[in-house]
Design a protein around this motif. Structure first.
Motif, short mmCIF file in Angstrom:
data_model
loop_
_atom_site.label_atom_id
_atom_site.label_comp_id
_atom_site.label_asym_id
_atom_site.label_seq_id
_atom_site.Cartn_x
_atom_site.Cartn_y
_atom_site.Cartn_z
N THR A 297 0.83 -1.20 0.00
CA THR A 297 0.00 0.00 0.00
C THR A 297 0.87 1.25 0.00
O THR A 297 2.06 1.20 0.29
CB THR A 297 -0.90 0.02 1.25
N THR A 298 0.26 2.37 -0.29
CA THR A 298 0.96 3.65 -0.30
C THR A 298 1.65 3.90 1.04
O THR A 298 2.78 4.38 1.08
CB THR A 298 -0.03 4.79 -0.60
N ALA A 299 0.99 3.55 2.13
CA ALA A 299 1.58 3.77 3.46
C ALA A 299 2.86 2.98 3.68
O ALA A 299 3.70 3.35 4.50
CB ALA A 299 0.56 3.40 4.54
N LYS A 300 3.05 1.89 2.93
CA LYS A 300 4.23 1.05 3.10
C LYS A 300 5.40 1.46 2.19
O LYS A 300 6.48 0.89 2.30
CB LYS A 300 3.88 -0.42 2.80
N ILE A 301 5.20 2.42 1.32
CA ILE A 301 6.26 2.87 0.42
C ILE A 301 6.92 4.11 1.02
O ILE A 301 6.28 5.11 1.28
CB ILE A 301 5.70 3.19 -0.99
N THR A 302 8.21 4.02 1.25
CA THR A 302 8.96 5.12 1.84
C THR A 302 8.98 6.31 0.89
O THR A 302 9.04 6.15 -0.33
CB THR A 302 10.41 4.68 2.12
N ASP A 303 8.93 7.51 1.44
CA ASP A 303 8.96 8.73 0.64
C ASP A 303 10.12 8.71 -0.35
O ASP A 303 11.21 8.24 -0.03
CB ASP A 303 9.08 9.96 1.53
N SER A 304 9.88 9.20 -1.54
CA SER A 304 10.86 9.33 -2.62
C SER A 304 11.37 8.01 -3.17
O SER A 304 12.41 7.95 -3.80
CB SER A 304 12.05 10.19 -2.17
N ASN A 305 10.65 6.91 -2.95
CA ASN A 305 11.09 5.62 -3.46
C ASN A 305 10.43 5.20 -4.76
O ASN A 305 10.83 4.23 -5.37
CB ASN A 305 10.91 4.52 -2.41
N VAL A 306 9.41 5.91 -5.19
CA VAL A 306 8.84 5.67 -6.51
C VAL A 306 9.41 6.77 -7.40
O VAL A 306 9.02 7.92 -7.32
CB VAL A 306 7.30 5.70 -6.51
N THR A 307 10.37 6.39 -8.21
CA THR A 307 11.07 7.35 -9.05
C THR A 307 10.74 7.11 -10.52
O THR A 307 10.16 6.09 -10.88
CB THR A 307 12.59 7.22 -8.86
N ALA A 308 11.10 8.04 -11.36
CA ALA A 308 10.80 7.94 -12.80
C ALA A 308 11.33 6.63 -13.39
O ALA A 308 10.66 6.01 -14.22
CB ALA A 308 11.39 9.13 -13.54
N GLY A 309 12.48 6.20 -12.95
CA GLY A 309 13.06 4.96 -13.48
C GLY A 309 12.27 3.71 -13.12
O GLY A 309 12.42 2.67 -13.76
N LYS A 310 11.44 3.81 -12.09
CA LYS A 310 10.65 2.65 -11.65
C LYS A 310 9.22 2.65 -12.19
O LYS A 310 8.48 1.70 -11.96
CB LYS A 310 10.61 2.61 -10.12
N ILE A 311 8.85 3.70 -12.91
CA ILE A 311 7.49 3.79 -13.46
C ILE A 311 7.53 3.36 -14.92
O ILE A 311 8.30 3.89 -15.72
CB ILE A 311 6.95 5.23 -13.33
N ALA A 312 6.69 2.40 -15.26
CA ALA A 312 6.66 1.88 -16.64
C ALA A 312 6.21 2.97 -17.61
O ALA A 312 5.44 3.87 -17.26
CB ALA A 312 5.70 0.69 -16.72
#
Length: 70
Positions: free
Chosen positions: A37-52
């Motif tokens: 869930t969103t609550a389990k993802i640390t801030d700034s860990n979804v980056t452009a390189g990880k988005i399809a």
């Protein structure tokens, strides 16, 4: 015959805790759909390189974002 595998039916409820699971032991294939869930993802860990490519639409970004002028 020696027991070589522990199955779910012999584990007590709540017998396996987070501290019992080694770091990196749970692979992506073992995660249920929607398990992270969103609550389990640390801030700034979804980056452009990880988005399809094409994974985010303009509708999801909101009105403040527009396409670049040609």
């Amino acid at each position: 015959m020696a027991i070589t595998k522990v199955t779910a039916n012999v584990l007590a409820d709540n017998a396996v805790s987070a501290s019992s699971i080694a770091d990196g032991a749970i692979a992506t294939a073992k995660l249920a759909d929607d398990a992270v869930t969103t609550a389990k993802i640390t801030d700034s860990n979804v980056t452009a390189g990880k988005i399809a490519d094409d994974a985010i639409s303009y509708a999801k970004l909101g009105a403040e974002f527009t396409t670049a002028a040609a």
